[in-house]
Design an enzyme around this catalytic site. Structure first.
Site, PDB file in Angstrom:
ATOM      1  N   ASN A   1       0.818  -1.214   0.000  1.00 50.49           N
ATOM      2  CA  ASN A   1       0.000   0.000   0.000  1.00 50.49           C
ATOM      3  C   ASN A   1       0.854   1.267   0.000  1.00 50.49           C
ATOM      4  O   ASN A   1       0.349   2.367  -0.207  1.00 50.49           O
ATOM      5  CB  ASN A   1      -0.936   0.029   1.202  1.00 50.49           C
ATOM      6  CG  ASN A   1      -0.204  -0.031   2.529  1.00 50.49           C
ATOM      7  OD1 ASN A   1       0.144  -1.115   2.985  1.00 50.49           O
ATOM      8  ND2 ASN A   1       0.060   1.112   3.150  1.00 50.49           N
ATOM      9  N   THR A   2       2.171   1.101   0.204  1.00 50.67           N
ATOM     10  CA  THR A   2       3.045   2.274   0.239  1.00 50.67           C
ATOM     11  C   THR A   2       4.480   1.871  -0.067  1.00 50.67           C
ATOM     12  O   THR A   2       4.814   0.684  -0.110  1.00 50.67           O
ATOM     13  CB  THR A   2       2.976   2.950   1.635  1.00 50.67           C
ATOM     14  OG1 THR A   2       3.682   4.188   1.605  1.00 50.67           O
ATOM     15  CG2 THR A   2       3.584   2.055   2.698  1.00 50.67           C
TER      16      THR A   2
ATOM     17  N   ILE B   1       8.198   0.866  -1.233  1.00 48.53           N
ATOM     18  CA  ILE B   1       8.770  -0.052  -2.217  1.00 48.53           C
ATOM     19  C   ILE B   1       7.723  -1.015  -2.745  1.00 48.53           C
ATOM     20  O   ILE B   1       7.659  -1.298  -3.941  1.00 48.53           O
ATOM     21  CB  ILE B   1       9.946  -0.833  -1.601  1.00 48.53           C
ATOM     22  CG1 ILE B   1      11.083   0.117  -1.220  1.00 48.53           C
ATOM     23  CG2 ILE B   1      10.468  -1.890  -2.567  1.00 48.53           C
ATOM     24  CD1 ILE B   1      12.188  -0.546  -0.411  1.00 48.53           C
TER      25      ILE B   1
ATOM     26  N   SER C   1      18.064  -6.764   3.487  1.00 49.30           N
ATOM     27  CA  SER C   1      18.772  -5.491   3.630  1.00 49.30           C
ATOM     28  C   SER C   1      20.254  -5.768   3.801  1.00 49.30           C
ATOM     29  O   SER C   1      20.648  -6.817   4.312  1.00 49.30           O
ATOM     30  CB  SER C   1      18.258  -4.731   4.859  1.00 49.30           C
ATOM     31  OG  SER C   1      19.106  -3.646   5.191  1.00 49.30           O
TER      32      SER C   1
ATOM     33  N   TYR D   1      16.070  -5.509  13.816  1.00 46.92           N
ATOM     34  CA  TYR D   1      15.854  -5.387  12.383  1.00 46.92           C
ATOM     35  C   TYR D   1      16.954  -6.097  11.599  1.00 46.92           C
ATOM     36  O   TYR D   1      16.685  -6.867  10.673  1.00 46.92           O
ATOM     37  CB  TYR D   1      15.786  -3.916  11.979  1.00 46.92           C
ATOM     38  CG  TYR D   1      15.502  -3.700  10.516  1.00 46.92           C
ATOM     39  CD1 TYR D   1      14.204  -3.771  10.025  1.00 46.92           C
ATOM     40  CD2 TYR D   1      16.534  -3.432   9.609  1.00 46.92           C
ATOM     41  CE1 TYR D   1      13.932  -3.590   8.676  1.00 46.92           C
ATOM     42  CE2 TYR D   1      16.276  -3.244   8.267  1.00 46.92           C
ATOM     43  CZ  TYR D   1      14.976  -3.322   7.804  1.00 46.92           C
ATOM     44  OH  TYR D   1      14.728  -3.147   6.472  1.00 46.92           O
TER      45      TYR D   1
END
Length: 314
Positions: A44-45, A47, A171, A198
């Site tokens: 929805n946003t 990337i 990442s 993360y």
């Protein structure tokens, strides 16, 4: 003196922006995706949105898997209006709930006859890492255990649709991650560890991808992971407003950050490439930890125990 240091900062900023632009990979492949079904989580946003929009432009039937249905509806309407592709579907998915993941996967298996590309894009960071209804740290569940379960549940459809592709957005921060298989599903015990969660989950994504590619050998289903670059997205929504402004100025745009995901989804030369790690639309080298097969095996075993032994999600 103030002006001197200010000038240094300004010049450094310009150099960084130029470097970012020159090294930013771009998907130049014009492959069409008619009659292909693509599923993008967190679309929805950021990337995910840019990835879904590009694949819709190519004619794919695109499934937007989103937690926030209002934002998902807005994204769906925008993508349809921009691309003219009416085959854009919105479905609810909360990766912080195994029950939601199972309900979503069951719906996909019942309503879709094929699945050509699964893009595990959704992720979050910089949270308090509270426990979910499944008694897991929310960041660990959303970034790792939720996508793990979703992928495993959708494997039958991916296999029957082969050749098909699984793409895991990781990442470069996986390089400072440390997956402790004894405590990976436990809450962080300090603020420092919370900040590292993360990176740990992104290392988990790369290890999962490597092991998954081995499990899928001979099925026609490939699995690859990627670093999208330093991208200004909603994942930084909880940071200080000043930092948020700096990130927007320095980092890649979401469209630029989506290029490697798109490349892995459409490039014909990658039809048989599997178990690899990419950055800026090129194959790159993951950390030594991310290439540790013994660690990948242990993490896979832990993951199966966590997602299938959890009775709340059954």
């Amino acid at each position: 003196m103030f002006l001197f240091y200010g000038a240094i900062v300004a010049v450094s900023f310009v150099i960084y922006k130029i470097y970012n632009k020159l090294t930013c990979g771009k998907c130049t492949c014009d492959t069409k995706m008619q009659n292909k079904v693509v599923l993008v989580t967190g679309s929805n946003t950021g990337i995910g949105y840019e990835t879904a929009k590009d694949l819709a432009h190519r004619g794919a039937r695109v499934i937007l898997a989103c937690r926030d249905m209002q934002k998902g509806t807005n994204a769906k309407d925008e993508i349809i209006n921009i691309t003219g592709n009416k085959h854009v579907i919105l479905k609810h998915l909360d990766l912080a709930s195994f029950k939601s993941v199972r309900k979503f996967a069951d719906d996909i298996l019942k309503t879709e006859s094929r699945l050509d590309v699964l893009i595990n894009n959704a992720g979050m960071g910089n949270l308090d890492n509270h426990l979910t209804e499944d008694n897991l740290p929310v960041e660990t569940q959303v970034n790792y255990f939720g996508p793990f379960l979703l992928t495993i549940l959708l494997l039958p459809l991916l296999k029957s649709s082969a050749p098909s592709r699984i793409i895991n957005v990781a990442s470069m921060l996986h390089k400072i991650g440390k997956v402790d298989v004894v405590n990976f599903d436990k809450p962080a015990k300090s603020r420092l560890l919370q900040r590292r969660v993360y990176s740990d989950t992104k290392l988990g994504n790369v290890l999962f991808t490597m092991k998954l590619s081995e499990v899928l050998k001979g099925t026609g289903v490939t699995a690859n992971s990627l670093h999208p670059g330093a991208v200004s997205t909603e994942i930084f929504r909880n940071v200080n407003p000043l930092w948020k402004l700096m990130l927007r100025l320095l980092f890649k745009s979401p469209k630029e950050g989506a290029q490697t995901s798109i490349h892995l989804a459409v490039a014909p030369e990658l039809s048989k490439t599997t178990g690899k790690y990419f950055s800026d639309c090129r194959e790159s080298t993951a950390s030594s930890r991310a290439r540790d097969r013994e660690l990948a095996e242990k993490l896979w075993e832990l993951s199966e125990n966590v997602v299938f032994a959890n009775k709340k999600g059954l």
